[in-house]
Motif scaffolding. Structure first.
Motif, PDB file in Angstrom:
ATOM      1  N   LEU A   1      -0.867 -22.527 -39.186  1.00  0.00           N
ATOM      2  CA  LEU A   1      -1.511 -21.210 -39.126  1.00  0.00           C
ATOM      3  C   LEU A   1      -1.074 -20.337 -40.291  1.00  0.00           C
ATOM      4  O   LEU A   1      -1.899 -19.643 -40.912  1.00  0.00           O
ATOM      5  CB  LEU A   1      -1.172 -20.531 -37.804  1.00  0.00           C
TER       6      LEU A   1
ATOM      7  N   SER B   1      -3.440 -18.670 -43.198  1.00  0.00           N
ATOM      8  CA  SER B   1      -3.462 -17.205 -43.265  1.00  0.00           C
ATOM      9  C   SER B   1      -3.034 -16.700 -44.633  1.00  0.00           C
ATOM     10  O   SER B   1      -3.563 -15.694 -45.129  1.00  0.00           O
ATOM     11  CB  SER B   1      -2.550 -16.627 -42.179  1.00  0.00           C
TER      12      SER B   1
ATOM     13  N   THR C   1      -8.117 -17.332 -35.398  1.00  0.00           N
ATOM     14  CA  THR C   1      -6.692 -17.051 -35.263  1.00  0.00           C
ATOM     15  C   THR C   1      -6.076 -16.624 -36.587  1.00  0.00           C
ATOM     16  O   THR C   1      -5.228 -15.722 -36.631  1.00  0.00           O
ATOM     17  CB  THR C   1      -5.956 -18.289 -34.721  1.00  0.00           C
TER      18      THR C   1
ATOM     19  N   ALA D   1       1.115 -16.758 -28.160  1.00  0.00           N
ATOM     20  CA  ALA D   1       0.497 -17.948 -27.571  1.00  0.00           C
ATOM     21  C   ALA D   1       1.524 -18.821 -26.865  1.00  0.00           C
ATOM     22  O   ALA D   1       1.296 -19.305 -25.746  1.00  0.00           O
ATOM     23  CB  ALA D   1      -0.222 -18.750 -28.657  1.00  0.00           C
TER      24      ALA D   1
ATOM     25  N   THR E   1      -7.064 -13.100 -37.433  1.00  0.00           N
ATOM     26  CA  THR E   1      -6.273 -12.237 -36.555  1.00  0.00           C
ATOM     27  C   THR E   1      -4.880 -12.032 -37.111  1.00  0.00           C
ATOM     28  O   THR E   1      -4.362 -10.908 -37.155  1.00  0.00           O
ATOM     29  CB  THR E   1      -6.173 -12.848 -35.142  1.00  0.00           C
ATOM     30  N   ALA E   2      -4.244 -13.125 -37.567  1.00  0.00           N
ATOM     31  CA  ALA E   2      -2.883 -13.043 -38.091  1.00  0.00           C
ATOM     32  C   ALA E   2      -2.815 -12.152 -39.329  1.00  0.00           C
ATOM     33  O   ALA E   2      -1.899 -11.330 -39.474  1.00  0.00           O
ATOM     34  CB  ALA E   2      -2.367 -14.445 -38.415  1.00  0.00           C
TER      35      ALA E   2
ATOM     36  N   ILE F   1      -7.244 -16.475 -24.915  1.00  0.00           N
ATOM     37  CA  ILE F   1      -8.248 -16.155 -25.931  1.00  0.00           C
ATOM     38  C   ILE F   1      -8.654 -14.685 -25.853  1.00  0.00           C
ATOM     39  O   ILE F   1      -8.813 -14.004 -26.876  1.00  0.00           O
ATOM     40  CB  ILE F   1      -9.486 -17.062 -25.756  1.00  0.00           C
TER      41      ILE F   1
ATOM     42  N   ILE G   1       1.190 -13.929 -33.443  1.00  0.00           N
ATOM     43  CA  ILE G   1       0.194 -14.756 -32.778  1.00  0.00           C
ATOM     44  C   ILE G   1       0.842 -15.994 -32.167  1.00  0.00           C
ATOM     45  O   ILE G   1       0.559 -16.384 -31.028  1.00  0.00           O
ATOM     46  CB  ILE G   1      -0.906 -15.173 -33.766  1.00  0.00           C
ATOM     47  N   THR G   2       1.747 -16.632 -32.917  1.00  0.00           N
ATOM     48  CA  THR G   2       2.389 -17.859 -32.447  1.00  0.00           C
ATOM     49  C   THR G   2       3.298 -17.588 -31.263  1.00  0.00           C
ATOM     50  O   THR G   2       3.282 -18.323 -30.265  1.00  0.00           O
ATOM     51  CB  THR G   2       3.195 -18.504 -33.587  1.00  0.00           C
TER      52      THR G   2
ATOM     53  N   GLN H   1      -5.975 -12.589 -27.441  1.00  0.00           N
ATOM     54  CA  GLN H   1      -6.064 -12.619 -28.896  1.00  0.00           C
ATOM     55  C   GLN H   1      -7.184 -11.707 -29.393  1.00  0.00           C
ATOM     56  O   GLN H   1      -7.034 -11.021 -30.416  1.00  0.00           O
ATOM     57  CB  GLN H   1      -6.303 -14.044 -29.386  1.00  0.00           C
TER      58      GLN H   1
END
Length: 353
Positions: free
Chosen positions: A80, A84, A280, A313, A283-284, A327, A309-310, A330
């Motif tokens: 991710l 990103s 995702t 989750a 989002t990050a 979801i 985010i990590t 997020q």
């Protein structure tokens, strides 16, 4: 003829007003409480939020701070973060790259099919890895050229090239996922080097290179300027087109590296290997503090956003929260992040380019 009684001096026409004994009016230059909160959210707020999340999940679930879960967190963060980081360079321009999933799919299949695999007799070793990454770079170059020179909005161009990437990957896929048989390359995708997952070390290397590019190269520095006010940068004589294309190449390269990393981790090349990463990753980037309008943010902020985010989750999984609710969470997070980072820019109306 002199007047009797006390003499009163005339007030000067100019100068500072006389002090009064009433309450001191508020200083308009001093930010209010709400302004301080907004400043915190847009500045150090993401880092504070990360610390709060870590503290909460450490209390809510005893397994969160275990060595095995910490290793899992770093491994989950790695792919991710690499995606990103690449997207950050494009979003700093005020643009978007929606080709991530297609690029990852094509890169993973090119990599596996050129390395030792169960579908053909090729075994190019490290050259296969380079070819997989360069596949992402070529997609980035295509995105940049089509966007910059044909003046097509970035989200439309990249949405189309992403579909091309999925189509190419489907052809290479041939109905059966090829397995990666090269033990040396496969070993880079799993296992630890000391206490760190090998994928995390690759992500750290990408992060360091990206920070150097952002700070010490023209493509990094001009990215801020172009995102901040492109017409002014153009008037100053900067070749804006060149640096915008290079930014898209960096984004494509990040997705290509991520596709290769995912293939090494899973041991296969697959059309759906990048599924779910697009939303995702955006989002990050935004959650870390990089504004969608461009000119504000950076790779360092993206690291914090990807970590949030990590951790979120991972913590929700440990708490047994329904995946569909994850979801939704997020989605809520990205809405809050966009509002928070863009509040001070709400009068700066501009479409994504």
């Amino acid at each position: 003829m002199s007047q009797s009684g006390p003499q009163v001096a005339d007030a000067p026409a100019t100068g500072t007003p006389s002090r009064t004994s009433g309450p001191t009016p508020p200083d308009p230059t001093t930010p209010g409480t709400l302004a301080r909160v907004r400043g915190l959210i847009g500045g150090g707020g993401p880092a504070v939020a990360l610390v709060v999340l870590i503290a909460f999940f450490s209390i809510a679930t005893p397994n969160f701070f275990s060595v095995s879960n910490a290793s899992s967190l770093l491994s989950q963060l790695s792919i991710l973060l690499v995606i990103s980081i690449g997207l950050t360079f494009v979003i700093l321009l005020g643009s978007l790259d929606l080709s991530v999933e297609g690029v990852m799919a094509s890169s993973s299949l090119v990599f596996v099919l050129l390395a030792s695999n169960d579908r053909n007799d090729l075994s190019l070793g490290f050259i296969a890895l380079i070819a997989g990454v360069l596949t992402g770079s070529l997609f980035g170059l295509l995105n940049g050229v089509l966007h910059v020179y044909l003046r097509v909005p970035s989200f439309m161009v990249t949405l189309g090239t992403g579909a091309i990437g999925v189509g190419l990957a489907t052809v290479l896929f041939g109905g059966r996922a090829p397995r990666l048989m090269d033990d040396g390359l496969r070993g880079l995708g799993f296992g630890n080097f000391g206490i760190f997952p090998k994928l995390a070390l690759i992500a750290i290397l990408v992060l360091v290179v990206a920070l150097l590019v952002q700070k010490f190269t023209r493509v990094g520095r001009y990215g801020y300027a172009i995102g901040g006010d492109e017409p002014v940068v153009r008037l100053s004589g900067v070749n804006v087109e060149r640096y915008k294309v290079l930014s898209f190449v960096l984004a494509g390269t990040g997705s290509g590296i991520a596709g290769v990393m995912a293939a090494m981790q899973l041991g296969v090349g697959d059309v759906s290997i990048g599924a779910g990463f697009q939303f995702t990753a955006i989002t990050a980037v935004v959650l870390g503090g990089t504004a969608l309008v461009g000119g504000i943010g950076g790779v360092g902020k993206t690291l914090v956003g990807a970590a949030i985010i990590t951790v979120l989750a991972n913590g929700l999984i440990l708490l047994g929260v329904n995946p569909y609710i994850q979801i939704s969470v997020q989605g809520l997070v990205i809405v809050v992040a966009v509002v928070a980072t863009g509040w001070s820019l709400r009068k700066r109306v501009r479409a994504i380019k």
